[in-house]
Design a protein around this motif. Sequence first.
Motif, mmCIF file in Angstrom:
data_model
loop_
_atom_site.group_PDB
_atom_site.id
_atom_site.type_symbol
_atom_site.label_atom_id
_atom_site.label_comp_id
_atom_site.label_asym_id
_atom_site.label_seq_id
_atom_site.Cartn_x
_atom_site.Cartn_y
_atom_site.Cartn_z
ATOM 1 N N GLU A 120 0.828 -1.201 0.000
ATOM 2 C CA GLU A 120 0.000 0.000 0.000
ATOM 3 C C GLU A 120 0.866 1.255 0.000
ATOM 4 N N GLU A 175 2.226 1.760 -3.433
ATOM 5 C CA GLU A 175 1.179 2.263 -4.318
ATOM 6 C C GLU A 175 0.943 3.753 -4.089
ATOM 7 N N GLN A 176 0.935 4.172 -2.822
ATOM 8 C CA GLN A 176 0.764 5.587 -2.496
ATOM 9 C C GLN A 176 1.911 6.416 -3.062
#
Length: 53
Positions: free
Chosen positions: A9, A12-13
Amino acid sequence: MKMGIDALEKCEQMLQLQEMLLEVEENRLRGKRGHSIEEADEILRNVIDEAAR
């Protein structure tokens, strides 16, 4: 190599942030005007005030 969900995550950020920054830079190079921090602050405060009504 295995990545945990949190690491995935975060990756991805970071990629999304990179895409946004590249878009901003491309717009700047094309001469498109952005907002100063003060202008952005005023816009956000106005939106929040309107939503609170």
